[in-house]
Design a protein around this motif. Structure first.
Motif, PDB file in Angstrom:
ATOM      1  N   GLN A   1      97.676  76.410  83.375  1.00 26.88           N
ATOM      2  CA  GLN A   1      98.268  77.226  84.424  1.00 26.88           C
ATOM      3  C   GLN A   1      97.232  78.215  84.941  1.00 26.88           C
ATOM      4  OE1 GLN A   1     101.652  79.628  83.302  1.00 26.88           O
ATOM      5  NE2 GLN A   1     102.413  79.732  85.389  1.00 26.88           N
ATOM      6  N   LEU A   2      97.193  78.352  86.261  1.00 27.65           N
ATOM      7  CA  LEU A   2      96.329  79.323  86.920  1.00 27.65           C
ATOM      8  C   LEU A   2      97.199  80.238  87.763  1.00 27.65           C
ATOM      9  CD1 LEU A   2      93.532  76.904  88.179  1.00 27.65           C
ATOM     10  CD2 LEU A   2      93.383  78.452  86.236  1.00 27.65           C
ATOM     11  N   VAL A   3      96.954  81.527  87.673  1.00 33.39           N
ATOM     12  CA  VAL A   3      97.727  82.496  88.445  1.00 33.39           C
ATOM     13  C   VAL A   3      96.767  83.435  89.161  1.00 33.39           C
ATOM     14  CG1 VAL A   3      99.437  84.328  88.386  1.00 33.39           C
ATOM     15  CG2 VAL A   3      99.646  82.385  86.817  1.00 33.39           C
TER      16      VAL A   3
ATOM     17  N   ARG B   1      89.434  92.565  95.221  1.00 33.99           N
ATOM     18  CA  ARG B   1      89.031  91.718  94.105  1.00 33.99           C
ATOM     19  C   ARG B   1      90.190  90.814  93.737  1.00 33.99           C
ATOM     20  NH1 ARG B   1      87.197  92.953  87.892  1.00 33.99           N
ATOM     21  NH2 ARG B   1      89.429  93.340  87.680  1.00 33.99           N
ATOM     22  N   LEU B   2      89.982  89.534  93.868  1.00 33.36           N
ATOM     23  CA  LEU B   2      90.983  88.549  93.492  1.00 33.36           C
ATOM     24  C   LEU B   2      90.761  88.125  92.050  1.00 33.36           C
ATOM     25  CD1 LEU B   2      90.976  86.263  96.660  1.00 33.36           C
ATOM     26  CD2 LEU B   2      92.190  88.412  96.270  1.00 33.36           C
ATOM     27  N   SER B   3      91.847  87.903  91.353  1.00 31.55           N
ATOM     28  CA  SER B   3      91.791  87.455  89.964  1.00 31.55           C
ATOM     29  C   SER B   3      92.444  86.092  89.826  1.00 31.55           C
ATOM     30  CB  SER B   3      92.516  88.450  89.059  1.00 31.55           C
ATOM     31  OG  SER B   3      91.935  89.723  89.112  1.00 31.55           O
TER      32      SER B   3
ATOM     33  N   TYR C   1      93.202  80.395  96.911  1.00 31.20           N
ATOM     34  CA  TYR C   1      93.616  79.644  95.725  1.00 31.20           C
ATOM     35  C   TYR C   1      92.451  79.502  94.752  1.00 31.20           C
ATOM     36  CZ  TYR C   1      97.291  77.927  98.889  1.00 31.20           C
ATOM     37  OH  TYR C   1      98.327  77.818  99.783  1.00 31.20           O
ATOM     38  N   CYS C   2      92.755  79.519  93.464  1.00 31.46           N
ATOM     39  CA  CYS C   2      91.758  79.105  92.478  1.00 31.46           C
ATOM     40  C   CYS C   2      92.181  77.752  91.921  1.00 31.46           C
ATOM     41  CB  CYS C   2      91.564  80.136  91.378  1.00 31.46           C
ATOM     42  SG  CYS C   2      92.982  80.445  90.308  1.00 31.46           S
ATOM     43  N   ALA C   3      91.189  77.018  91.455  1.00 34.78           N
ATOM     44  CA  ALA C   3      91.431  75.666  90.975  1.00 34.78           C
ATOM     45  C   ALA C   3      90.448  75.338  89.868  1.00 34.78           C
ATOM     46  CB  ALA C   3      91.287  74.672  92.125  1.00 34.78           C
ATOM     47  N   THR C   4      90.831  74.361  89.044  1.00 35.81           N
ATOM     48  CA  THR C   4      89.947  73.931  87.973  1.00 35.81           C
ATOM     49  C   THR C   4      90.062  72.421  87.782  1.00 35.81           C
ATOM     50  OG1 THR C   4      89.206  74.427  85.714  1.00 35.81           O
ATOM     51  CG2 THR C   4      91.589  74.244  86.076  1.00 35.81           C
ATOM     52  N   VAL C   5      89.202  71.904  86.917  1.00 34.04           N
ATOM     53  CA  VAL C   5      89.182  70.470  86.660  1.00 34.04           C
ATOM     54  C   VAL C   5      89.501  70.213  85.193  1.00 34.04           C
ATOM     55  CG1 VAL C   5      87.563  69.918  88.481  1.00 34.04           C
ATOM     56  CG2 VAL C   5      86.708  70.525  86.226  1.00 34.04           C
TER      57      VAL C   5
ATOM     58  N   ASP D   1      91.608  69.443  89.825  1.00 34.90           N
ATOM     59  CA  ASP D   1      92.853  68.845  89.343  1.00 34.90           C
ATOM     60  C   ASP D   1      94.028  69.817  89.307  1.00 34.90           C
ATOM     61  OD1 ASP D   1      90.687  67.339  86.981  1.00 34.90           O
ATOM     62  OD2 ASP D   1      91.578  66.343  88.719  1.00 34.90           O
ATOM     63  N   TYR D   2      93.739  71.084  89.017  1.00 33.21           N
ATOM     64  CA  TYR D   2      94.811  72.054  88.820  1.00 33.21           C
ATOM     65  C   TYR D   2      94.613  73.234  89.757  1.00 33.21           C
ATOM     66  CZ  TYR D   2      95.197  69.403  84.495  1.00 33.21           C
ATOM     67  OH  TYR D   2      95.310  68.395  83.581  1.00 33.21           O
ATOM     68  N   TRP D   3      95.720  73.685  90.318  1.00 34.49           N
ATOM     69  CA  TRP D   3      95.683  74.746  91.329  1.00 34.49           C
ATOM     70  C   TRP D   3      96.683  75.844  90.997  1.00 34.49           C
ATOM     71  CZ3 TRP D   3      92.555  74.597  95.750  1.00 34.49           C
ATOM     72  CH2 TRP D   3      91.810  73.415  95.905  1.00 34.49           C
ATOM     73  N   GLY D   4      96.320  77.058  91.384  1.00 32.86           N
ATOM     74  CA  GLY D   4      97.266  78.152  91.320  1.00 32.86           C
ATOM     75  C   GLY D   4      98.146  78.163  92.555  1.00 32.86           C
ATOM     76  N   GLN D   5      99.028  79.161  92.630  1.00 35.88           N
ATOM     77  CA  GLN D   5     100.000  79.223  93.723  1.00 35.88           C
ATOM     78  C   GLN D   5      99.455  79.933  94.953  1.00 35.88           C
ATOM     79  OE1 GLN D   5      99.843  81.410  91.344  1.00 35.88           O
ATOM     80  NE2 GLN D   5     100.038  83.363  92.418  1.00 35.88           N
TER      81      GLN D   5
END
Length: 125
Positions: free
Chosen positions: A2-4, A18-20, A94-98, A113-117
């Motif tokens: 999960q990414l938030v 600053r985005l987190s 958006y932030c995203a990861t693999v 592969d995975y994205w935040g909202q």
């Protein structure tokens, strides 16, 4: 996994935010993290990314010199410092990861592969 994202808001031109991107369910340092943005009526575009274990950082031309990406492994988070903001930076970020460990990170949304909202950034006077 999960990414938030958080930290967006309404700011005047020239100001900063600053985005987190907080991660849960995995150790964020092992994976590349990308920041993307999408403005109304436009395609999603890559802004910046940081490879696993900070092997490298990359920026789009529009982000170079104004945005800075960084990790805080103790907090399992990645940050995007936005400086000297312009109205054209207005978008949902958006932030995203693999799901695999790599030492590089392209600014291509289909690679992730995975994205935040997402978090809204609005730059307006």
């Amino acid at each position: 996994v999960q990414l938030v994202e958080s930290g967006g808001g309404l700011v005047q031109p020239g100001n900063s935010l600053r985005l987190s991107c907080a991660a849960s369910g995995f150790t964020l340092d092992y994976y590349a993290i990308g920041w993307f943005r999408q403005a109304p009526g436009k395609e999603r575009e890559g802004v910046s990314c940081i490879a696993s274990s900070s092997h490298g950082t990359y920026y789009s031309d529009s982000a170079k010199g104004r945005f800075t990406i960084s990790r805080d492994n103790a907090k399992n988070a990645v940050y995007l410092q936005l400086s000297n903001l312009k109205p054209e930076d207005t978008a949902v970020y958006y932030c995203a990861t693999v799901s695999v460990t790599t030492t590089y990170c392209p600014l291509v949304s289909s690679w992730y592969d995975y994205w935040g909202q997402g978090t809204q950034v609005t730059v307006s006077s």
